[in-house]
Design a protein around this motif. Structure first.
Motif, PDB file in Angstrom:
ATOM      1  N   MET A  83      -7.720  -1.911  -2.825  1.00  0.00           N
ATOM      2  CA  MET A  83      -6.676  -1.916  -3.841  1.00  0.00           C
ATOM      3  C   MET A  83      -6.982  -0.840  -4.867  1.00  0.00           C
ATOM      4  SD  MET A  83      -5.346  -5.053  -6.250  1.00  0.00           S
ATOM      5  CE  MET A  83      -4.902  -6.053  -4.838  1.00  0.00           C
ATOM      6  N   CYS A  84      -5.941  -0.203  -5.382  1.00  0.00           N
ATOM      7  CA  CYS A  84      -6.107   0.823  -6.408  1.00  0.00           C
ATOM      8  C   CYS A  84      -4.955   0.722  -7.400  1.00  0.00           C
ATOM      9  CB  CYS A  84      -6.168   2.211  -5.782  1.00  0.00           C
ATOM     10  SG  CYS A  84      -4.592   2.734  -5.032  1.00  0.00           S
ATOM     11  N   ASP A  85      -4.896   1.676  -8.340  1.00  0.00           N
ATOM     12  CA  ASP A  85      -3.866   1.638  -9.378  1.00  0.00           C
ATOM     13  C   ASP A  85      -2.457   1.773  -8.813  1.00  0.00           C
ATOM     14  OD1 ASP A  85      -5.777   1.342 -11.272  1.00  0.00           O
ATOM     15  OD2 ASP A  85      -5.822   3.439 -11.895  1.00  0.00           O
ATOM     16  N   TYR A  86      -2.338   2.357  -7.610  1.00  0.00           N
ATOM     17  CA  TYR A  86      -1.016   2.584  -7.036  1.00  0.00           C
ATOM     18  C   TYR A  86      -0.462   1.375  -6.281  1.00  0.00           C
ATOM     19  CZ  TYR A  86      -2.005   7.456  -8.123  1.00  0.00           C
ATOM     20  OH  TYR A  86      -2.311   8.625  -8.767  1.00  0.00           O
ATOM     21  N   CYS A  87      -1.304   0.405  -5.996  1.00  0.00           N
ATOM     22  CA  CYS A  87      -0.829  -0.745  -5.229  1.00  0.00           C
ATOM     23  C   CYS A  87      -1.217  -2.088  -5.838  1.00  0.00           C
ATOM     24  CB  CYS A  87      -1.321  -0.678  -3.781  1.00  0.00           C
ATOM     25  SG  CYS A  87      -3.121  -0.708  -3.614  1.00  0.00           S
ATOM     26  N   MET A  88      -1.953  -2.073  -6.943  1.00  0.00           N
ATOM     27  CA  MET A  88      -2.325  -3.351  -7.561  1.00  0.00           C
ATOM     28  C   MET A  88      -1.093  -4.024  -8.167  1.00  0.00           C
ATOM     29  SD  MET A  88      -4.279  -2.022 -11.003  1.00  0.00           S
ATOM     30  CE  MET A  88      -4.751  -3.703 -11.403  1.00  0.00           C
ATOM     31  N   PRO A  89      -1.090  -5.344  -8.197  1.00  0.00           N
ATOM     32  CA  PRO A  89       0.075  -6.067  -8.723  1.00  0.00           C
ATOM     33  C   PRO A  89       0.376  -5.698 -10.169  1.00  0.00           C
ATOM     34  CG  PRO A  89      -1.400  -7.557  -7.566  1.00  0.00           C
ATOM     35  CD  PRO A  89      -2.135  -6.266  -7.703  1.00  0.00           C
ATOM     36  N   LEU A  90       1.658  -5.760 -10.519  1.00  0.00           N
ATOM     37  CA  LEU A  90       2.103  -5.466 -11.876  1.00  0.00           C
ATOM     38  C   LEU A  90       2.332  -6.752 -12.649  1.00  0.00           C
ATOM     39  CD1 LEU A  90       4.797  -2.746 -11.057  1.00  0.00           C
ATOM     40  CD2 LEU A  90       2.448  -2.338 -11.810  1.00  0.00           C
ATOM     41  N   ARG A 141       0.842  -1.196   0.000  1.00  0.00           N
ATOM     42  CA  ARG A 141       0.000   0.000   0.000  1.00  0.00           C
ATOM     43  C   ARG A 141       0.881   1.253   0.000  1.00  0.00           C
ATOM     44  NH1 ARG A 141      -2.878   3.382   3.607  1.00  0.00           N
ATOM     45  NH2 ARG A 141      -5.020   3.811   2.910  1.00  0.00           N
ATOM     46  N   ASP A 142       0.603   2.171  -0.926  1.00  0.00           N
ATOM     47  CA  ASP A 142       1.366   3.421  -1.021  1.00  0.00           C
ATOM     48  C   ASP A 142       0.795   4.421  -0.022  1.00  0.00           C
ATOM     49  OD1 ASP A 142       2.230   6.081  -1.926  1.00  0.00           O
ATOM     50  OD2 ASP A 142       3.076   4.988  -3.632  1.00  0.00           O
ATOM     51  N   SER A 143       1.598   4.802   0.953  1.00  0.00           N
ATOM     52  CA  SER A 143       1.122   5.689   2.014  1.00  0.00           C
ATOM     53  C   SER A 143       0.759   7.083   1.508  1.00  0.00           C
ATOM     54  CB  SER A 143       2.193   5.812   3.115  1.00  0.00           C
ATOM     55  OG  SER A 143       3.401   6.313   2.562  1.00  0.00           O
ATOM     56  N   LYS A 144       1.308   7.470   0.371  1.00  0.00           N
ATOM     57  CA  LYS A 144       1.057   8.812  -0.153  1.00  0.00           C
ATOM     58  C   LYS A 144      -0.161   8.869  -1.057  1.00  0.00           C
ATOM     59  CE  LYS A 144       3.410  12.579  -2.608  1.00  0.00           C
ATOM     60  NZ  LYS A 144       4.669  13.000  -3.273  1.00  0.00           N
ATOM     61  N   PHE A 145      -0.332   7.851  -1.911  1.00  0.00           N
ATOM     62  CA  PHE A 145      -1.383   7.925  -2.926  1.00  0.00           C
ATOM     63  C   PHE A 145      -2.595   7.038  -2.637  1.00  0.00           C
ATOM     64  CE2 PHE A 145       2.506   9.164  -5.211  1.00  0.00           C
ATOM     65  CZ  PHE A 145       2.112  10.391  -5.699  1.00  0.00           C
ATOM     66  N   CYS A 146      -2.429   5.946  -1.892  1.00  0.00           N
ATOM     67  CA  CYS A 146      -3.554   5.040  -1.632  1.00  0.00           C
ATOM     68  C   CYS A 146      -4.476   5.655  -0.577  1.00  0.00           C
ATOM     69  CB  CYS A 146      -3.050   3.675  -1.164  1.00  0.00           C
ATOM     70  SG  CYS A 146      -2.143   2.772  -2.434  1.00  0.00           S
ATOM     71  N   LYS A 147      -5.740   5.876  -0.923  1.00  0.00           N
ATOM     72  CA  LYS A 147      -6.710   6.484  -0.013  1.00  0.00           C
ATOM     73  C   LYS A 147      -7.726   5.479   0.507  1.00  0.00           C
ATOM     74  CE  LYS A 147      -4.800  10.428  -1.042  1.00  0.00           C
ATOM     75  NZ  LYS A 147      -3.864  11.070  -0.097  1.00  0.00           N
ATOM     76  N   HIS A 148      -7.609   4.226   0.104  1.00  0.00           N
ATOM     77  CA  HIS A 148      -8.603   3.209   0.461  1.00  0.00           C
ATOM     78  C   HIS A 148      -8.235   2.531   1.770  1.00  0.00           C
ATOM     79  CE1 HIS A 148      -5.526   0.409  -0.932  1.00  0.00           C
ATOM     80  NE2 HIS A 148      -5.454   1.126  -2.057  1.00  0.00           N
ATOM     81  N   ALA A 149      -9.107   1.647   2.211  1.00  0.00           N
ATOM     82  CA  ALA A 149      -8.881   0.887   3.439  1.00  0.00           C
ATOM     83  C   ALA A 149      -7.763  -0.126   3.235  1.00  0.00           C
ATOM     84  CB  ALA A 149     -10.166   0.189   3.867  1.00  0.00           C
ATOM     85  N   ALA A 150      -7.352  -0.744   4.341  1.00  0.00           N
ATOM     86  CA  ALA A 150      -6.216  -1.678   4.294  1.00  0.00           C
ATOM     87  C   ALA A 150      -6.475  -2.861   3.387  1.00  0.00           C
ATOM     88  CB  ALA A 150      -5.879  -2.147   5.699  1.00  0.00           C
ATOM     89  N   ASN A 151      -7.744  -3.287   3.297  1.00  0.00           N
ATOM     90  CA  ASN A 151      -8.055  -4.453   2.463  1.00  0.00           C
ATOM     91  C   ASN A 151      -8.485  -4.055   1.050  1.00  0.00           C
ATOM     92  OD1 ASN A 151     -10.430  -3.276   3.182  1.00  0.00           O
ATOM     93  ND2 ASN A 151     -11.506  -5.176   3.704  1.00  0.00           N
TER      94      ASN A 151
END
Length: 545
Positions: free
Chosen positions: A132-139, A120-130
């Protein structure tokens, strides 16, 4: 004009008139595929979907947007389906050849999802711990930004395979995505001219070659199981001042430092008969016992994974330093070495069910022991590109007097050499294409491979004392008396199990039961060996020697 058509049988070119009805192209495709007509053939500019040609009849080839040199994808139904359908993680639900035995590492990696996990990106991820968004989804394993950030010059072979198969994700028909470069003149040309070499046309001559950095590598890393492998190998140079060559025997394993990566784990170096000189060496290949040595390796669960040789010259300082000959201003592999590596890779192809021919490229690596920029002895590992192996196989290129460049041969009445080009950036940073004739830089053929040693060595062969190395007259000698001493038979009369675990000893004795004991270290195998008549006979002979 020419239209390229790709099917599960490979890629073929057809000469058509742009004003012809699409049925004309359909008829030619059907004839090539040995179908009665084009009623079951579908065509598209993408491999993910197709439209039946019979539904397009009445439209010209140009009306359908097919221009000169275009690549179209074809699917069709065969009368008898001989392949079984299966689903896999490479990204294709497909009918694949079931009789091709791949290396276990390929079967393993095909079952992995290969995704690069991110936290989880502490700067860009605004969602809950469980969430997922474009900044933390697997590549994906072939993500270019990830590879660049981690200084991975070539993606792994299975990442490349995953990339090119992604577009076939929803295609029910299997089209082998891997295809070896075909640089030969087609002998079954449908043109009206005389067959080659009396005649040739644009349909049967091979396409021009544009050299560029290969996107992927078949092996990502070479791991020597213990440092003593290299130490024992260069001991010959330290003793004689002449160069040395050896084959690498090992296995392939997953290399986690590269997404879907493969490493060659080297467990032994075998030195075939050779004539060593200060500035080179002479080999006669294959040598008489090559198949026997390969069989010993196979009994130990190993295979030939590459070759290694020295290029060392003492700098005369008396400090143990060597001359750095290979660098960015000279060469890393000479043109002659590239041609040799290509020939060896052609001799050891990799089995793949993703290729129409059942094989693709090679995992055979080339390691050079030479001086680095600090004057220390170091190992460099390489492969040559797939296009290089094809050009060597078709006798298109050859070594040059200048080791940093490769020479392109000229066409002869009996040999057609296609045009070869390479691209480079000029002084203004603009990409420029240039003819590779008569010569081009050797680095266009190289694929870099990393190397190293494990943090916690766990070698397959564990003998505390090294058995003399083969084919080293005047330095090491292999004989029955030395074998008797090495096994500890003089002191106790019983075989010391750990002392059997030496590849050079196994290739000297060449016994299947002995090889099993060398890698298992189990008491039952030791008892079986002691009770065998062959071993008892050998012990008797050693006693008399």
């Amino acid at each position: 004009m020419l239209v390229r058509v790709r099917s599960k049988q490979g890629t073929v070119r057809f000469e058509v008139d742009p004003n012809d009805d699409i049925s004309a192209l359909g008829t030619k495709i059907a004839e090539h595929l040995k179908l009665s007509d084009y009623s079951s053939i579908g065509i598209s500019d993408k491999p993910t979907a197709s439209t039946p040609i019979k539904d397009l009849v009445g439209k010209s080839i140009s009306q359908l947007g097919i221009g000169h040199g275009e690549l179209v994808f074809v699917t069709y139904q065969e009368a008898v389906a001989s392949n079984s359908s299966q689903t896999n993680n490479v990204g294709t639900k497909a009918s694949m050849p079931s009789d091709i035995k791949q290396d276990p590492i390929d079967d393993f990696l095909e079952k992995q999802d290969g995704l690069i996990k991110r936290g989880r990106d502490s700067k860009f991820c605004k969602h809950a711990a469980n969430g997922m968004c474009d900044y933390c989804m697997p590549l994906e394993p072939y993500d270019i930004n990830y590879l660049t950030e981690n200084k991975i010059k070539h993606m792994s072979f299975h990442a490349y395979l995953r990339k090119i198969n992604k577009q076939n994700k929803h295609n029910a028909k299997f089209i082998p995505p891997l295809e070896e470069p075909d640089l030969r003149v087609k002998t079954n040309c449908s043109g009206t001219h005389a067959p080659w070499p009396e005649g040739i046309c644009t349909k049967c001559q091979p396409s021009a070659i544009t050299l560029q950095l290969q996107q992927y590598r078949m092996v990502d890393h070479v791991e020597f199981s213990v440092p003593s492998l290299i130490d024992n190998f260069i001991h010959f140079w330290r003793s004689t001042g002449t160069q040395r060559f050896g084959y690498l025997y090992g296995r392939y394993e997953h290399y986690p430092d590269v997404p879907l990566g493969v490493k060659a784990v080297v467990e032994a170096i075998y030195e075939p008969p050779q004539e060593d000189e200060v500035d080179g060496l002479t080999l006669v290949l294959p040598w008489n016992e090559e198949k026997l040595v390969d069989e010993v390796a196979m009994n130990c669960g190993l295979q030939k994974v590459g070759m290694i040789y020295t290029d060392l010259t003492d700098d005369g300082s008396g400090l143990g330093k060597v001359i750095c000959k290979r660098h960015i201003d000279s060469y890393f592999l000479s043109s002659q070495e590239c041609c040799f590596s290509a020939a060896m890779q052609n001799k050891h192809p990799t089995a793949s069910k993703w290729s129409a021919s059942g094989k693709f490229n090679s995992r055979f690596v080339t390691c050079v022991v030479t001086g680095n920029s600090n004057g220390d002895i170091d190992v460099s590992a390489y492969q040559v590109s797939n296009i290089c192996t094809s050009m060597v196989a078709e006798d298109i290129i050859e070594a040059s007097v200048d080791p940093s460049v490769v020479r392109v041969k000229e066409s002869t009445p009996d040999k057609y050499v296609p045009e070869v080009f390479y691209k480079y950036k000029n002084n203004y940073g603009v990409n420029v294409q240039k003819s590779a004739k008569p010569c081009f830089p050797v680095e266009y053929l190289l694929v870099n491979v990393t190397h190293g040693f494990p943090s916690n060595p766990s070698p397959l062969f564990t003998s505390p004392i090294s058995f003399p190395i083969e084919n080293r007259p005047g330095i090491d000698s292999q004989d029955l008396k030395g074998l008797y001493r090495h096994l500890g038979l003089e002191a106790s009369g019983n075989v010391h199990v750990d002392y059997v675990s030496d590849f050079h000893l196994l290739t000297f004795v060449k016994g299947t039961t002995l090889a099993r004991l060398a890698v298992s270290h189990e008491e039952k195998d030791a008892n079986q060996l002691a009770q065998s008549t062959g071993w008892q006979t050998l012990v008797t002979i050693m006693n008399l020697s």
